[in-house]
Design a protein around this motif. Structure first.
Motif, PDB file in Angstrom:
ATOM      1  N   LEU A 150      -2.670  16.671 -13.349  1.00 53.57           N
ATOM      2  CA  LEU A 150      -2.208  15.310 -13.641  1.00 53.57           C
ATOM      3  C   LEU A 150      -1.698  14.595 -12.389  1.00 53.57           C
ATOM      4  O   LEU A 150      -1.309  15.241 -11.412  1.00 53.57           O
ATOM      5  N   PRO A 151      -1.646  13.259 -12.429  1.00 55.12           N
ATOM      6  CA  PRO A 151      -0.944  12.521 -11.385  1.00 55.12           C
ATOM      7  C   PRO A 151       0.551  12.845 -11.451  1.00 55.12           C
ATOM      8  O   PRO A 151       1.029  13.408 -12.449  1.00 55.12           O
ATOM      9  N   PRO A 152       1.329  12.501 -10.407  1.00 59.39           N
ATOM     10  CA  PRO A 152       2.775  12.719 -10.462  1.00 59.39           C
ATOM     11  C   PRO A 152       3.389  12.076 -11.707  1.00 59.39           C
ATOM     12  O   PRO A 152       2.971  10.996 -12.132  1.00 59.39           O
ATOM     13  N   LYS A 153       4.371  12.728 -12.274  1.00 61.95           N
ATOM     14  CA  LYS A 153       4.928  12.334 -13.569  1.00 61.95           C
ATOM     15  C   LYS A 153       5.551  10.942 -13.578  1.00 61.95           C
ATOM     16  O   LYS A 153       5.632  10.305 -14.635  1.00 61.95           O
ATOM     17  N   GLN A 154       6.004  10.434 -12.403  1.00 58.81           N
ATOM     18  CA  GLN A 154       6.696   9.155 -12.414  1.00 58.81           C
ATOM     19  C   GLN A 154       5.765   7.965 -12.663  1.00 58.81           C
ATOM     20  O   GLN A 154       6.227   6.876 -12.985  1.00 58.81           O
ATOM     21  N   PHE A 155       4.457   8.171 -12.512  1.00 57.52           N
ATOM     22  CA  PHE A 155       3.529   7.072 -12.681  1.00 57.52           C
ATOM     23  C   PHE A 155       3.079   6.955 -14.136  1.00 57.52           C
ATOM     24  O   PHE A 155       2.820   7.957 -14.804  1.00 57.52           O
ATOM     25  N   LEU A 162       0.831  -1.198   0.000  1.00 57.58           N
ATOM     26  CA  LEU A 162       0.000   0.000   0.000  1.00 57.58           C
ATOM     27  C   LEU A 162       0.867   1.250   0.000  1.00 57.58           C
ATOM     28  O   LEU A 162       1.489   1.606   0.999  1.00 57.58           O
ATOM     29  N   ASN A 163       0.905   1.900  -1.140  1.00 52.92           N
ATOM     30  CA  ASN A 163       1.607   3.168  -1.263  1.00 52.92           C
ATOM     31  C   ASN A 163       0.920   4.213  -0.400  1.00 52.92           C
ATOM     32  O   ASN A 163      -0.305   4.245  -0.307  1.00 52.92           O
ATOM     33  N   GLN A 164       1.691   5.083   0.257  1.00 56.65           N
ATOM     34  CA  GLN A 164       1.096   6.104   1.121  1.00 56.65           C
ATOM     35  C   GLN A 164       0.141   7.007   0.359  1.00 56.65           C
ATOM     36  O   GLN A 164      -0.800   7.557   0.925  1.00 56.65           O
ATOM     37  N   ALA A 165       0.359   7.147  -0.932  1.00 60.61           N
ATOM     38  CA  ALA A 165      -0.539   7.972  -1.740  1.00 60.61           C
ATOM     39  C   ALA A 165      -1.923   7.349  -1.856  1.00 60.61           C
ATOM     40  O   ALA A 165      -2.869   7.999  -2.264  1.00 60.61           O
ATOM     41  N   ILE A 188       0.503  -9.127  -9.680  1.00 61.35           N
ATOM     42  CA  ILE A 188      -0.283  -8.369 -10.651  1.00 61.35           C
ATOM     43  C   ILE A 188      -0.177  -6.898 -10.267  1.00 61.35           C
ATOM     44  O   ILE A 188      -0.052  -6.567  -9.089  1.00 61.35           O
ATOM     45  N   THR A 189      -0.193  -6.029 -11.254  1.00 60.71           N
ATOM     46  CA  THR A 189      -0.122  -4.592 -10.978  1.00 60.71           C
ATOM     47  C   THR A 189      -1.459  -3.936 -11.317  1.00 60.71           C
ATOM     48  O   THR A 189      -2.141  -4.344 -12.256  1.00 60.71           O
ATOM     49  N   PHE A 190      -1.817  -2.946 -10.506  1.00 62.36           N
ATOM     50  CA  PHE A 190      -2.949  -2.087 -10.845  1.00 62.36           C
ATOM     51  C   PHE A 190      -2.350  -0.895 -11.572  1.00 62.36           C
ATOM     52  O   PHE A 190      -1.888   0.064 -10.962  1.00 62.36           O
ATOM     53  N   LEU A 242       0.443  -4.889  -6.649  1.00 59.76           N
ATOM     54  CA  LEU A 242       1.151  -3.610  -6.607  1.00 59.76           C
ATOM     55  C   LEU A 242       0.291  -2.524  -7.234  1.00 59.76           C
ATOM     56  O   LEU A 242      -0.419  -2.757  -8.211  1.00 59.76           O
ATOM     57  N   THR A 243       0.379  -1.325  -6.687  1.00 55.11           N
ATOM     58  CA  THR A 243      -0.281  -0.164  -7.279  1.00 55.11           C
ATOM     59  C   THR A 243       0.788   0.843  -7.704  1.00 55.11           C
ATOM     60  O   THR A 243       1.970   0.657  -7.453  1.00 55.11           O
ATOM     61  N   HIS A 244       0.342   1.893  -8.370  1.00 55.53           N
ATOM     62  CA  HIS A 244       1.233   2.992  -8.756  1.00 55.53           C
ATOM     63  C   HIS A 244       2.433   2.506  -9.572  1.00 55.53           C
ATOM     64  O   HIS A 244       3.590   2.743  -9.236  1.00 55.53           O
ATOM     65  N   SER A 245       2.127   1.811 -10.650  1.00 59.02           N
ATOM     66  CA  SER A 245       3.195   1.298 -11.507  1.00 59.02           C
ATOM     67  C   SER A 245       3.854   2.443 -12.277  1.00 59.02           C
ATOM     68  O   SER A 245       3.229   3.458 -12.586  1.00 59.02           O
ATOM     69  N   GLU A 246       5.125   2.243 -12.566  1.00 60.22           N
ATOM     70  CA  GLU A 246       5.922   3.215 -13.310  1.00 60.22           C
ATOM     71  C   GLU A 246       6.348   2.618 -14.648  1.00 60.22           C
ATOM     72  O   GLU A 246       6.365   1.390 -14.793  1.00 60.22           O
TER      73      GLU A 246
END
Length: 294
Positions: free
Chosen positions: A201-206, A82-85, A160-162, A139-143
């Motif tokens: 937008l969401p943060p650029k790294q995602f 769980l990412n803090q975001a 699996i990634t979301f 996993l969430t918030h994949s890059e």
């Protein structure tokens, strides 16, 4: 009082836990059959499995996980990192509830492993893999070039990634169509006569940040309009920050007449900021957001 409940109370009084043999005695079945029934063995009748599970529930049977792991090499645990975001917009709660509902009625249970804000994102993943603390990962918030995904692919660990990556090696994922969301949102605003459309937008790294930007730009290009990407804030900025940002936009010399913001809570912050500047929502400015809460 029925027999299973009496047995459960007797075991509790004696300071003992119910076992497979307890269920077997109550069901009139062998221990092996009970074990297979609790594992949803396909060779058993549905009625038999349902009867065994009902007895297990009544007497409060819980498998000894350490013993199960020693015997099978499996933990029957699915870990969600769980990412803090994920606090944002009720997202984490809905994600946990959805996964829990999917695991309901199976032998698996969900383990939530928080990723601290100052922690390297790969650390909790490495811990789970190296300690075999779970049978699979979500996993969430994949890059785009996600190091967590690279490691899991190299280790052949189920996951699996979301969200998507841009890695050459295919991997399991689920995702929403963020390109389509912003493309349609921008088209809807243009159809209402809006020409100065700002996107948060969401943060650029995602990865999905690029997808949202792509859909937005495509719709603007087709309409001959200029992109206006929010600067100094993003979709994970606190609502009060976006409130101040919207207020500053509204009082500027070239105020926007349309906003795209992919989070309800953050969009509410912007609505307050515009209203404080005297804007009427739906007249002076339209705001499109994605539903992210119940």
């Amino acid at each position: 009082m029925d027999r299973p409940r009496k047995r459960a109370q007797a075991l509790k009084a004696a300071g003992r836990q119910p076992t497979l043999k307890t269920i077997a005695d109550l069901a009139g079945l062998g221990v092996t059959t009970v074990s297979r029934a609790l594992k949803d063995g396909p060779e058993l009748a549905i009625e038999t499995k349902a009867r065994v599970r009902a007895i297990a529930d009544k007497i409060g049977y819980r498998p000894h996980r350490a013993g199960v792991r020693l015997k099978t090499g499996r933990t029957f645990v699915i870990s969600l990192v769980l990412n803090q975001a994920d606090d944002m917009s009720d997202y984490a709660r809905r994600l946990i509830m959805g996964i829990s509902e999917a695991l309901r009625g199976t032998q698996y249970h969900l383990q939530v492993l928080p990723q601290n804000i100052d922690q390297d994102p790969i650390d909790p993943v490495r811990y789970i893999v190296e300690t075999a603390a779970a049978d699979g990962l979500i996993l969430t918030h994949s890059e785009p070039q996600d190091l967590r995904v690279k490691m899991l692919l190299e280790r052949d660990f189920p996951f699996i990634t979301f969200g998507r990556t841009e890695l050459a090696t295919p991997h399991p994922f689920i995702d929403t169509d963020n390109f389509d969301f912003t493309y349609r949102a921008t088209q809807a605003l243009i159809a209402r006569g809006r020409k100065r459309i700002v996107i948060v937008l969401p943060p650029k790294q995602f990865t999905y940040s690029g997808h949202q930007l792509g859909g937005y730009r495509r719709a603007l290009f087709e309409a001959g309009l200029t992109p206006r990407v929010a600067q100094g804030v993003d979709l994970y900025s606190p609502a009060f920050t976006l409130r101040s940002y919207a207020n500053a936009l509204a009082t500027g010399s070239d105020a926007p007449d349309g906003i795209i913001c992919g989070s309800e809570i953050q969009a509410l912050g912007m609505i307050l900021g515009f209203q404080e500047a005297g804007f009427v929502i739906g007249m002076d400015v339209d705001i499109v957001n994605k539903k992210t809460s119940d």
